[in-house]
Design a protein around this motif. Sequence first.
Motif, PDB file in Angstrom:
ATOM      1  N   ALA A 182      16.396   4.612  -4.192  1.00 46.10           N
ATOM      2  CA  ALA A 182      16.514   4.440  -2.740  1.00 46.10           C
ATOM      3  C   ALA A 182      15.532   5.313  -1.978  1.00 46.10           C
ATOM      4  O   ALA A 182      15.098   4.969  -0.867  1.00 46.10           O
ATOM      5  N   ALA A 183      15.165   6.453  -2.566  1.00 46.38           N
ATOM      6  CA  ALA A 183      14.206   7.352  -1.924  1.00 46.38           C
ATOM      7  C   ALA A 183      12.767   6.922  -2.141  1.00 46.38           C
ATOM      8  O   ALA A 183      11.851   7.466  -1.510  1.00 46.38           O
ATOM      9  N   ALA A 184      12.549   5.948  -3.024  1.00 47.80           N
ATOM     10  CA  ALA A 184      11.188   5.519  -3.345  1.00 47.80           C
ATOM     11  C   ALA A 184      10.859   4.126  -2.838  1.00 47.80           C
ATOM     12  O   ALA A 184       9.701   3.832  -2.512  1.00 47.80           O
ATOM     13  N   VAL A 185      11.848   3.241  -2.768  1.00 49.32           N
ATOM     14  CA  VAL A 185      11.622   1.841  -2.391  1.00 49.32           C
ATOM     15  C   VAL A 185      11.839   1.668  -0.893  1.00 49.32           C
ATOM     16  O   VAL A 185      12.766   2.234  -0.315  1.00 49.32           O
ATOM     17  N   GLU A 186      10.979   0.847  -0.269  1.00 51.02           N
ATOM     18  CA  GLU A 186      11.082   0.613   1.169  1.00 51.02           C
ATOM     19  C   GLU A 186      11.877  -0.643   1.489  1.00 51.02           C
ATOM     20  O   GLU A 186      11.942  -1.581   0.688  1.00 51.02           O
ATOM     21  N   ARG A 187      12.460  -0.652   2.672  1.00 53.14           N
ATOM     22  CA  ARG A 187      13.091  -1.862   3.207  1.00 53.14           C
ATOM     23  C   ARG A 187      12.010  -2.856   3.634  1.00 53.14           C
ATOM     24  O   ARG A 187      10.840  -2.478   3.801  1.00 53.14           O
ATOM     25  N   PRO A 236       0.802  -1.231   0.000  1.00 52.77           N
ATOM     26  CA  PRO A 236       0.000   0.000   0.000  1.00 52.77           C
ATOM     27  C   PRO A 236       0.833   1.279   0.000  1.00 52.77           C
ATOM     28  O   PRO A 236       0.429   2.291  -0.575  1.00 52.77           O
ATOM     29  N   ALA A 237       2.015   1.234   0.628  1.00 50.81           N
ATOM     30  CA  ALA A 237       2.870   2.422   0.687  1.00 50.81           C
ATOM     31  C   ALA A 237       3.786   2.550  -0.526  1.00 50.81           C
ATOM     32  O   ALA A 237       4.524   3.527  -0.644  1.00 50.81           O
ATOM     33  N   GLY A 238       3.766   1.561  -1.421  1.00 51.95           N
ATOM     34  CA  GLY A 238       4.625   1.609  -2.592  1.00 51.95           C
ATOM     35  C   GLY A 238       5.477   0.354  -2.713  1.00 51.95           C
ATOM     36  O   GLY A 238       5.201  -0.678  -2.089  1.00 51.95           O
ATOM     37  N   TRP A 239       6.524   0.429  -3.522  1.00 46.68           N
ATOM     38  CA  TRP A 239       7.400  -0.716  -3.745  1.00 46.68           C
ATOM     39  C   TRP A 239       8.238  -0.996  -2.508  1.00 46.68           C
ATOM     40  O   TRP A 239       8.736  -0.077  -1.852  1.00 46.68           O
ATOM     41  N   ARG A 240       8.399  -2.299  -2.198  1.00 51.38           N
ATOM     42  CA  ARG A 240       9.166  -2.704  -1.020  1.00 51.38           C
ATOM     43  C   ARG A 240      10.030  -3.907  -1.368  1.00 51.38           C
ATOM     44  O   ARG A 240       9.615  -4.798  -2.110  1.00 51.38           O
ATOM     45  N   LEU A 241      11.247  -3.937  -0.818  1.00 49.58           N
ATOM     46  CA  LEU A 241      12.107  -5.100  -0.976  1.00 49.58           C
ATOM     47  C   LEU A 241      11.514  -6.282  -0.224  1.00 49.58           C
ATOM     48  O   LEU A 241      11.002  -6.141   0.892  1.00 49.58           O
ATOM     49  N   THR A 242      11.587  -7.459  -0.850  1.00 47.92           N
ATOM     50  CA  THR A 242      11.036  -8.678  -0.247  1.00 47.92           C
ATOM     51  C   THR A 242      12.021  -9.824  -0.463  1.00 47.92           C
ATOM     52  O   THR A 242      12.980  -9.713  -1.227  1.00 47.92           O
TER      53      THR A 242
END
Length: 334
Positions: free
Chosen positions: A117-122, A68-74
Amino acid sequence: MATNREQAAGWTGVGSMPGTNVHEAVRIAVDECSELVFLPELPGRGVTAGMIGRTAALLVGLGVDLQPAGWRLTDASGIDHRRASSLLAEDLDALEEHTQSYEGPLKVQVVGPWTLAAAVERPRGDKVLGDHGARRELAESLAEGLREHVGDVRRRTPDAEIVVQIDEPSLPAVLAGSISTASGFHRHRTIDAPAADQALRWVTDAVRDAGATPVAHVCARDVPIALLAGAGFAACGFDLSYVESGVLDPWAEAFESGVDLWPGVIPTHEPDSPFSDADAVRRLEAFLSALGFGPEQYAGRLTVTPTCGLAGASPSWAGRALAASRKVAAGLAG
């Protein structure tokens, strides 16, 4: 990088286009930008086709998914990551179909390591930007993905000269420490120039290692032109309105060092009053004169573009904006 040494300037599009029909968008890019074709991005198809989604499709060794908050590393690629990869493959198929026997420069666009890096979440939330190790891993993954991407594009267009545009709209904010944390109550720490340079160099080195030419594009204020020049970019694209009234010495120094200029002078939306090619030519000539350069210095080293992507434009204006870029480039030839 020069696009056409026989003219004072070349021309091309920044990247995004309106609509959802990739074959139509590629056809327009080929027809209107015949001497520097670009692979269009069509974010109108959804977030998996947007600039972050398309670049996420290139990452090697990292999984991403859409939250929901955007792209995230998985830990593993999710369905949205696979969808982004599928859309990119479809776009490359269309590009290959419409560029048979094309022998000129051909540009693809990706998001750079700092905007990414400013757009993708950990995995546990908040941006990759806030974690040194995660930033490094993301940048290295992107660099490796770019090597593979350039190889794929070259296989499809063997006679083209591949240009990779690295889009860094968030880089000035990253350097200024103005990127918000997930809570919105704080800002991520400022990234210093040496750290910023290192990640950019991983990307430019990867592009050059693959036999392509790296070009930066920053459609924001406070373009860090000295940083980009030092990181190995062959050219820099920018919105002229953000630059022409500012401090010009760093731009003159970058140009003298060999960095070509890609000024954006065509509006991304149809203006209320008719657009004047002649006025745009005069603006460009005044800017170049202020830098201290005349036609003999900038011949072959300029590429005229819209100020930014055209995704929000009407389909009719998108085509006209690209045509206007060509006319302004021709006008600089006198």
